[in-house]
Design an enzyme around this catalytic site. Structure first.
Site, short mmCIF file in Angstrom:
data_model
loop_
_atom_site.label_atom_id
_atom_site.label_comp_id
_atom_site.label_asym_id
_atom_site.label_seq_id
_atom_site.Cartn_x
_atom_site.Cartn_y
_atom_site.Cartn_z
N GLU A 80 0.83 -1.21 0.00
CA GLU A 80 0.00 0.00 0.00
C GLU A 80 0.86 1.25 0.00
O GLU A 80 1.88 1.31 0.68
CB GLU A 80 -0.86 0.03 1.26
N CYS A 131 2.93 8.48 1.87
CA CYS A 131 3.24 7.50 2.92
C CYS A 131 3.71 6.22 2.24
O CYS A 131 2.96 5.62 1.47
CB CYS A 131 1.98 7.25 3.76
N CYS A 163 4.56 -7.34 8.16
CA CYS A 163 5.37 -6.83 9.28
C CYS A 163 5.42 -7.91 10.34
O CYS A 163 4.47 -8.68 10.50
CB CYS A 163 4.70 -5.57 9.85
N CYS A 212 2.17 -5.46 16.64
CA CYS A 212 1.35 -4.53 17.44
C CYS A 212 -0.11 -4.96 17.37
O CYS A 212 -0.63 -5.25 16.29
CB CYS A 212 1.51 -3.10 16.93
N CYS A 271 -2.73 -3.00 15.02
CA CYS A 271 -2.33 -2.66 13.65
C CYS A 271 -2.69 -3.75 12.66
O CYS A 271 -2.50 -4.94 12.92
CB CYS A 271 -0.83 -2.41 13.62
N GLY A 298 5.15 -2.14 7.69
CA GLY A 298 6.53 -2.57 7.91
C GLY A 298 7.25 -1.74 8.95
O GLY A 298 6.81 -0.67 9.33
N SER A 339 9.20 6.56 10.92
CA SER A 339 8.57 6.13 12.17
C SER A 339 9.06 4.73 12.55
O SER A 339 9.10 3.83 11.72
CB SER A 339 7.05 6.11 11.97
N SER A 391 6.98 5.32 17.93
CA SER A 391 5.64 4.85 18.31
C SER A 391 5.69 4.39 19.75
O SER A 391 6.26 3.34 20.05
CB SER A 391 5.22 3.68 17.41
N HIS A 427 2.80 4.83 22.39
CA HIS A 427 1.45 4.28 22.62
C HIS A 427 1.13 3.90 24.06
O HIS A 427 -0.02 3.53 24.35
CB HIS A 427 1.16 3.09 21.70
N ASN A 476 -7.35 4.01 14.56
CA ASN A 476 -8.20 3.57 13.46
C ASN A 476 -8.72 2.19 13.81
O ASN A 476 -7.93 1.28 14.03
CB ASN A 476 -7.40 3.52 12.16
N CYS A 525 -2.84 2.19 7.97
CA CYS A 525 -1.87 1.11 7.78
C CYS A 525 -2.45 -0.27 7.53
O CYS A 525 -3.08 -0.85 8.41
CB CYS A 525 -1.00 0.98 9.03
N1 SAH Z 1 6.55 0.20 12.10
C1 SAH Z 1 6.64 1.63 12.26
C2 SAH Z 1 5.97 2.43 11.16
C3 SAH Z 1 4.63 2.04 10.63
S1 SAH Z 1 3.11 2.52 11.30
C4 SAH Z 1 6.14 2.04 13.60
O1 SAH Z 1 5.65 1.19 14.33
O2 SAH Z 1 6.29 3.21 13.96
C5 SAH Z 1 2.96 4.25 11.52
C6 SAH Z 1 2.20 4.59 12.81
O3 SAH Z 1 0.82 4.17 12.76
C7 SAH Z 1 2.79 3.91 14.03
O4 SAH Z 1 2.87 4.84 15.08
C8 SAH Z 1 1.77 2.83 14.33
O5 SAH Z 1 1.84 2.42 15.66
C9 SAH Z 1 0.49 3.54 13.98
N2 SAH Z 1 -0.67 2.66 13.80
C10 SAH Z 1 -0.72 1.37 13.39
N3 SAH Z 1 -1.98 0.91 13.38
C11 SAH Z 1 -2.76 1.92 13.81
C12 SAH Z 1 -4.16 2.05 14.03
N4 SAH Z 1 -5.01 1.04 13.82
N5 SAH Z 1 -4.60 3.25 14.47
C13 SAH Z 1 -3.75 4.27 14.68
N6 SAH Z 1 -2.43 4.21 14.50
C14 SAH Z 1 -1.94 3.04 14.07
#
Ligand code: SAH
Length: 361
Positions: A98, A111, A118, A122, A125, A168, A200, A223, A225, A299, A342
């Site tokens: 994507e 993006c 990946c 998480c 995600c 990723g 990121s 990230s 969280h 999201n 993502c």
């Molecule tokens: N692997 C890297 C970059 C990819 S994701 C990382 O973890 O930073 C980019 C951002 O989107 C990250 O902060 C990730 O935690 C966040 N993200 C992933 N899924 C999400 C979701 N469902 N809602 C909001 N943020 C999300």
């Protein structure tokens, strides 16, 4: 070849500018050929060697075989009402990734994805659901930006910033990432200012140190969280390998070494990490650090249970951080109507087994 390596194809877009110049000289080409190709690829955005009309045909044929231009097959393209566009792009070995274009008042941002799938795991995600398939080569990451820029060329718009926030973990594909960044920022590449690029990471500590040592002007986003180990491990199992104390030490090292402000990403999940007590703990953790907190309303992913924080609670969270002197913004959302977050498109296509269902044009 390692299990997760990109296919062994020498795409022209996989070479840093200097490496490309050296390579063509070693290959016996005239020194200026390398620059001609660069100008066609990054300046004029051609999609084939046949269009490089100032290069003799015989040489073009050799270059096209040795250093092909990557072709990304447009499998789906979703256009949001707010100008956001999301692509599902097919790679040469059949995988799909994507790429997203976001239009802001200040310009166009892309993006990019760095891995097919990946393995960070998480729990909120979508990108990690099928695990890691393989790394992308630098040439395939660059190709995403070119793909978007070609569409923007039709309306005379320009990619002005890049976020490495697609699927990723960029720091698990470090060499390709560094080559990609060098091509994006080089005057004879895409010529995008390093400060307009953000990478990121989920907090791969040794690579955060390596990245700091590059002293790049590229912005780093972490990230986070969660403000404590127990909660962070629950949301991000990578926290077992790289616990919070180590991640924060690496973050401080990065700030001290580069003098640059670090972005902290924090996705707000209802009743999970969005209470005032979490905000207080986060403020404590970040006290005195040169950071900017970017709060992201989570999201909701079909396969995941997390819900969004109500607006009033988001505001209360922001208020705590600001009162404690922490620079905080809430990420403006785009492309909600096309599931632009993502991994959502790829996951929905994999789940339905049909690409056509995802095309809503
Ligand atoms: N692997 C890297 C970059 C990819 S994701 C990382 O973890 O930073 C980019 C951002 O989107 C990250 O902060 C990730 O935690 C966040 N993200 C992933 N899924 C999400 C979701 N469902 N809602 C909001 N943020 C999300």
């Amino acid at each position: 070849m390692g299990r997760f390596d990109a296919p062994d194809v020498s795409y022209v877009t996989g070479f840093g500018v200097e490496a490309w110049r050296e390579r063509l000289v070693v290959d016996g080409f005239a020194a200026y050929r390398a620059d001609q190709v660069l100008s066609w690829v990054y300046g004029k955005r051609v999609s084939s060697y046949a269009e490089m009309t100032n290069i003799p045909r015989a040489e073009r044929d050799v270059l096209a075989v040795r250093y092909p231009l990557p072709v990304l097959e447009e499998r789906a393209k979703l256009c949001s009402r707010d100008g956001t566009v999301k692509w599902l792009l097919g790679l040469s070995d059949g995988h799909a990734i994507e790429t997203v274009l976001m239009r802001h008042r200040y310009g166009c941002s892309v993006c990019v994805t760095t891995q097919v799938g990946c393995r960070i795991g998480c729990t909120f995600c979508a990108s990690t659901i099928g695990g890691l398939q393989r790394n992308l080569g630098a040439g395939e990451i660059v190709a995403q930006v070119l793909h978007v820029q070609r569409m923007l060329d039709e309306t005379k718009e320009r990619v002005s910033s890049i976020v490495v926030m697609g699927s990723g973990e960029p720091f698990e594909n470090f060499d390709a990432l560094v080559t990609f960044l060098s091509i994006m920022t080089h005057a004879d590449g895409m010529a995008i200012g390093a400060r307009h690029i953000t990478v990121s990471t989920s907090g791969i500590v040794p690579r955060m140190i390596d990245f700091a040592r590059l002293r790049s002007q590229v912005t780093l986003a972490l990230s986070l969280h969660a403000p404590d180990d127990a909660l962070r491990t629950q949301l991000m199992p990578i926290n077992r390998a790289y616990p919070l104390a180590d991640v924060m030490d690496a973050a401080k090292y990065y700030i001290a070494h580069t003098g640059r402000r670090l972005t902290i990403e924090y996705a707000l999940m209802r009743d999970v990490n969005d209470r005032v007590a979490h905000a207080e703990a986060l403020a404590q953790l970040l006290k005195g650090m040169l950071v900017h907190v970017n709060l992201i309303p989570v999201n909701t992913v079909r396969e995941r249970a997390y819900e969004r924080t109500p607006v009033a609670d988001v505001q209360a969270f922001v208020a705590v951080l600001r009162r404690r002197g922490i620079n905080t913004t809430v990420r403006r959302e785009q492309g909600h109507d096309i599931a632009a977050a993502c991994g959502q498109l790829r996951a929905s296509v994999l789940a339905s087994g049909a690409v056509r269902d995802a095309v809503a044009e």
